[in-house]
Write a protein that holds these residues in place. Structure first.
Motif, PDB file in Angstrom:
ATOM      1  N   ALA A  80      19.531  56.176 107.959  1.00 54.07           N
ATOM      2  CA  ALA A  80      18.241  55.769 107.195  1.00 54.07           C
ATOM      3  C   ALA A  80      17.565  57.044 106.509  1.00 54.07           C
ATOM      4  O   ALA A  80      17.394  56.861 105.182  1.00 54.07           O
ATOM      5  CB  ALA A  80      17.307  55.208 108.152  1.00 54.07           C
ATOM      6  N   ASP A  81      17.592  58.246 107.099  1.00 53.67           N
ATOM      7  CA  ASP A  81      17.218  59.403 106.510  1.00 53.67           C
ATOM      8  C   ASP A  81      17.804  59.963 105.064  1.00 53.67           C
ATOM      9  O   ASP A  81      17.505  60.158 104.154  1.00 53.67           O
ATOM     10  CB  ASP A  81      17.404  60.563 107.517  1.00 53.67           C
ATOM     11  N   ILE A  82      19.111  59.679 105.332  1.00 58.09           N
ATOM     12  CA  ILE A  82      19.875  59.947 104.295  1.00 58.09           C
ATOM     13  C   ILE A  82      20.148  58.869 102.953  1.00 58.09           C
ATOM     14  O   ILE A  82      20.810  59.017 101.931  1.00 58.09           O
ATOM     15  CB  ILE A  82      21.516  60.484 104.321  1.00 58.09           C
ATOM     16  N   GLY A  83      19.451  57.700 103.246  1.00 54.32           N
ATOM     17  CA  GLY A  83      19.584  56.529 102.510  1.00 54.32           C
ATOM     18  C   GLY A  83      21.123  55.798 102.163  1.00 54.32           C
ATOM     19  O   GLY A  83      21.433  55.348 101.394  1.00 54.32           O
ATOM     20  N   TYR A  84      21.759  55.912 103.424  1.00 54.91           N
ATOM     21  CA  TYR A  84      23.012  55.288 103.324  1.00 54.91           C
ATOM     22  C   TYR A  84      23.127  53.922 103.246  1.00 54.91           C
ATOM     23  O   TYR A  84      22.357  53.247 104.084  1.00 54.91           O
ATOM     24  CB  TYR A  84      23.968  55.869 104.782  1.00 54.91           C
ATOM     25  N   ALA A  85      23.709  53.681 102.215  1.00 58.30           N
ATOM     26  CA  ALA A  85      23.999  51.898 101.902  1.00 58.30           C
ATOM     27  C   ALA A  85      25.422  51.537 101.872  1.00 58.30           C
ATOM     28  O   ALA A  85      25.604  50.293 101.382  1.00 58.30           O
ATOM     29  CB  ALA A  85      23.250  51.816 100.680  1.00 58.30           C
ATOM     30  N   GLY A  86      26.568  52.205 102.486  1.00 61.95           N
ATOM     31  CA  GLY A  86      27.786  51.908 102.081  1.00 61.95           C
ATOM     32  C   GLY A  86      28.072  50.962 103.578  1.00 61.95           C
ATOM     33  O   GLY A  86      27.333  50.787 104.224  1.00 61.95           O
ATOM     34  N   PRO A  87      29.398  50.895 103.703  1.00 62.15           N
ATOM     35  CA  PRO A  87      29.698  50.018 104.655  1.00 62.15           C
ATOM     36  C   PRO A  87      29.576  50.591 106.272  1.00 62.15           C
ATOM     37  O   PRO A  87      29.774  51.826 106.420  1.00 62.15           O
ATOM     38  CB  PRO A  87      31.336  49.916 104.609  1.00 62.15           C
ATOM     39  N   ILE A  88      29.372  49.575 107.189  1.00 58.61           N
ATOM     40  CA  ILE A  88      29.329  50.293 108.673  1.00 58.61           C
ATOM     41  C   ILE A  88      30.004  49.261 109.249  1.00 58.61           C
ATOM     42  O   ILE A  88      29.762  48.068 109.449  1.00 58.61           O
ATOM     43  CB  ILE A  88      27.960  50.177 109.137  1.00 58.61           C
TER      44      ILE A  88
ATOM     45  N   GLN B  19      19.538  47.857 115.514  1.00 56.78           N
ATOM     46  CA  GLN B  19      19.292  49.309 115.375  1.00 56.78           C
ATOM     47  C   GLN B  19      18.933  49.515 113.712  1.00 56.78           C
ATOM     48  O   GLN B  19      18.150  50.283 113.422  1.00 56.78           O
ATOM     49  CB  GLN B  19      20.729  49.985 115.629  1.00 56.78           C
ATOM     50  N   LEU B  20      19.618  49.057 112.802  1.00 58.43           N
ATOM     51  CA  LEU B  20      19.206  49.156 111.225  1.00 58.43           C
ATOM     52  C   LEU B  20      17.585  48.777 111.180  1.00 58.43           C
ATOM     53  O   LEU B  20      17.081  49.164 110.547  1.00 58.43           O
ATOM     54  CB  LEU B  20      20.064  48.259 110.493  1.00 58.43           C
ATOM     55  N   GLN B  21      17.258  47.502 111.670  1.00 59.20           N
ATOM     56  CA  GLN B  21      16.295  46.991 111.309  1.00 59.20           C
ATOM     57  C   GLN B  21      15.107  48.110 112.005  1.00 59.20           C
ATOM     58  O   GLN B  21      13.997  48.330 111.409  1.00 59.20           O
ATOM     59  CB  GLN B  21      15.764  45.762 112.226  1.00 59.20           C
ATOM     60  N   ALA B  22      15.445  48.558 113.307  1.00 61.52           N
ATOM     61  CA  ALA B  22      14.440  49.523 113.833  1.00 61.52           C
ATOM     62  C   ALA B  22      14.281  50.701 113.090  1.00 61.52           C
ATOM     63  O   ALA B  22      13.243  51.309 112.937  1.00 61.52           O
ATOM     64  CB  ALA B  22      14.731  49.716 115.261  1.00 61.52           C
ATOM     65  N   ALA B  23      15.397  51.138 112.666  1.00 62.93           N
ATOM     66  CA  ALA B  23      15.527  52.633 111.883  1.00 62.93           C
ATOM     67  C   ALA B  23      14.729  52.599 110.393  1.00 62.93           C
ATOM     68  O   ALA B  23      14.206  53.258 110.058  1.00 62.93           O
ATOM     69  CB  ALA B  23      16.962  53.091 111.576  1.00 62.93           C
ATOM     70  N   HIS B  24      14.900  51.430 109.680  1.00 56.63           N
ATOM     71  CA  HIS B  24      14.246  51.089 108.750  1.00 56.63           C
ATOM     72  C   HIS B  24      12.791  50.756 108.805  1.00 56.63           C
ATOM     73  O   HIS B  24      11.992  50.841 107.716  1.00 56.63           O
ATOM     74  CB  HIS B  24      15.102  50.258 107.909  1.00 56.63           C
ATOM     75  N   ALA B  25      12.435  50.545 109.741  1.00 67.20           N
ATOM     76  CA  ALA B  25      11.159  50.013 110.237  1.00 67.20           C
ATOM     77  C   ALA B  25       9.929  51.226 110.673  1.00 67.20           C
ATOM     78  O   ALA B  25       8.920  51.053 110.346  1.00 67.20           O
ATOM     79  CB  ALA B  25      10.854  49.005 111.075  1.00 67.20           C
ATOM     80  N   ARG B  26      10.655  52.303 110.687  1.00 70.56           N
ATOM     81  CA  ARG B  26       9.839  53.668 110.946  1.00 70.56           C
ATOM     82  C   ARG B  26       8.823  53.911 109.726  1.00 70.56           C
ATOM     83  O   ARG B  26       9.321  53.650 108.343  1.00 70.56           O
ATOM     84  CB  ARG B  26      10.829  54.644 111.164  1.00 70.56           C
ATOM     85  N   PRO B  27       7.579  54.359 110.063  1.00 70.74           N
ATOM     86  CA  PRO B  27       6.908  54.851 108.780  1.00 70.74           C
ATOM     87  C   PRO B  27       7.388  55.959 108.066  1.00 70.74           C
ATOM     88  O   PRO B  27       7.938  56.497 108.884  1.00 70.74           O
ATOM     89  CB  PRO B  27       5.582  55.031 109.488  1.00 70.74           C
TER      90      PRO B  27
END
Length: 299
Positions: free
Chosen positions: A235-243, A285-293
C-alpha cells in the motif's frame, strides 16, 4: 498509499492440477472462477504438450486474466558459459514468450535468468554476461508481442544469479529494457531479505508481479511470514499489479516438478479449501492495509 484496492488477485494452477492437459486447464479455470479469483497463473513446463488455442479459449471464455511463469533447466541455462547450453535456453525462453502472447497473456515471469536449482558456485562473470545479453535481446522480441518479462527474486538454493530485491534491480539495470520488471515472492523473501517492507520501498514502481506464499508453502497465515508488514508495504508504494497465491503440495504437483521444487510432503490435500481461504485472507490484508489513515502532512 492508494485509495482503493485495484489489484487483480491470482492463483497458481498448481493449486488445482499437476499438468496442463486440456482437461486440467478446464478444471483449473472452473475452480479459479468459482473461488473468486481474477487471474490464473500457468507454469510453462511441458510446452510440447500444451494445447495453447484450447487454453486461451477456455481462459477467455471465463473472463480470466492469465500470467505465465517458468524456470530453466541446467541443460538450457542462459547463465552457463557453454554457448550450446545458452542457445537451448534462448530457444526455450523464446518459445515461452510466444506461448504467453498466444495465450493472451502479457506477463512471463520466473527464474528466467538461470536454471531453477542449487548451484555449487557463484555465477561467473561470463555466465552473468550471457544471461544479461540473452534477456536484453529477448526483451526486445517480447516487447513486440506486448509481453513483459519478470525477474522473480528466488532464494540461494534455486539460483546463483540474484537472491534479493537489490540484486534484482541491479540485474534489471544491466538488461536495460523498459519491459523488464521485478517480481517479489514472500516465500523467497522470508529466506533472503531482512524484512518484508524495505525491499518493497526499494523496488517501488518497478515492482510488476507478486507471489504470496507461506514460509512452508502451506495455507496463508499458518506460518510465520509477516503478511501485515508486506501488505502495508504494498500500500505504501501504491502497488496495483497482480497478487498471485502460490502454494505447492506433493498431493497435486507432478512428480518431476515436485522434485524440482523440493516438495517432499503433502502440505494440503484440498486445493479448493486452500484457495478459498487464501483469497479471503488476501482481501482482508488488503482491506486492512488500505484502511490505515494517511500520515499527517509535515510542516
Amino acid at each position: 498509499m492508494t485509495d482503493s484496492m485495484t489489484n487483480p488477485l491470482g492463483v497458481h494452477a498448481l493449486v488445482w492440477v499437476g499438468d496442463t492437459s486440456p482437461e486440467s486447464i478446464e478444471f483449473a479455470v472452473q475452480r479459479t472462477v468459482e473461488a473468486g479469483y481474477d487471474l490464473l497463473e500457468l507454469s510453462l513446463h511441458g510446452l510440447d504438450s500444451f494445447e495453447v488455442a484450447h487454453a486461451r479459449a477456455t481462459i477467455e471464455g471465463a473472463s480470466l486474466k492469465v500470467a505465465c511463469s517458468r524456470g530453466l533447466s541446467f541443460e538450457a541455462d542462459i547463465s552457463n558459459e557453454d554457448p550450446a547450453v545458452v542457445e537451448r535456453g534462448v530457444r526455450l525462453l523464446r518459445s515461452s514468450i510466444e506461448k504467453t502472447a498466444a495465450l493472451g497473456g502479457d506477463i512471463l515471469t520466473g527464474a528466467l535468468f538461470s536454471a531453477l536449482g542449487k548451484y555449487s558456485r557463484p555465477v561467473s562473470a561470463r555466465g552473468r554476461a550471457n544471461a544479461v545479453s540473452v534477456l536484453r535481446d529477448l526483451a526486445g522480441e517480447a516487447a513486440g508481442l506486448g509481453v513483459t518479462l519478470g525477474l522473480e527474486v528466488v532464494n540461494r538454493y534455486e539460483t546463483h544469479v540474484m537472491n534479493t530485491a537489490a540484486e534484482a534491480l541491479a540485474l534489471a539495470d544491466e538488461i536495460g529494457a523498459d519491459n523488464v520488471m521485478i517480481h517479489l515472492d514472500t516465500y523467497h523473501m522470508n529466506i533472503e531479505e531482512d524484512d518484508f517492507v524495505r525491499p518493497l520501498h526499494l523496488v517501488g514502481d518497478r515492482l510488476g508481479y507478486v507471489h504470496i506464499g507461506e514460509n512452508h508453502r502451506g495455507p496463508l497465515g499458518s506460518g510465520h511470514i509477516d503478511f501485515t508488514g508486506f501488505f502495508h508495504g504494498l500500500a505504501d508504494i501504491g502497488y496495483a499489479g497482480p497478487i498471485t497465491f502460490e502454494s505447492f503440495s506433493s498431493a497435486v504437483v507432478a512428480e518431476q516438478l515436485s522434485a524440482d521444487l523440493a516438495i517432499w510432503r503433502n502440505l494440503w490435500a484440498d486445493g479448493e479449501v486452500l484457495a478459498r481461504q487464501a483469497i479471503a485472507y488476501t482481501r482482508a490484508q488488503l482491506q486492512a492495509a488500505h484502511a490505515r489513515p494517511s500520515a499527517p502532512a509535515r510542516a
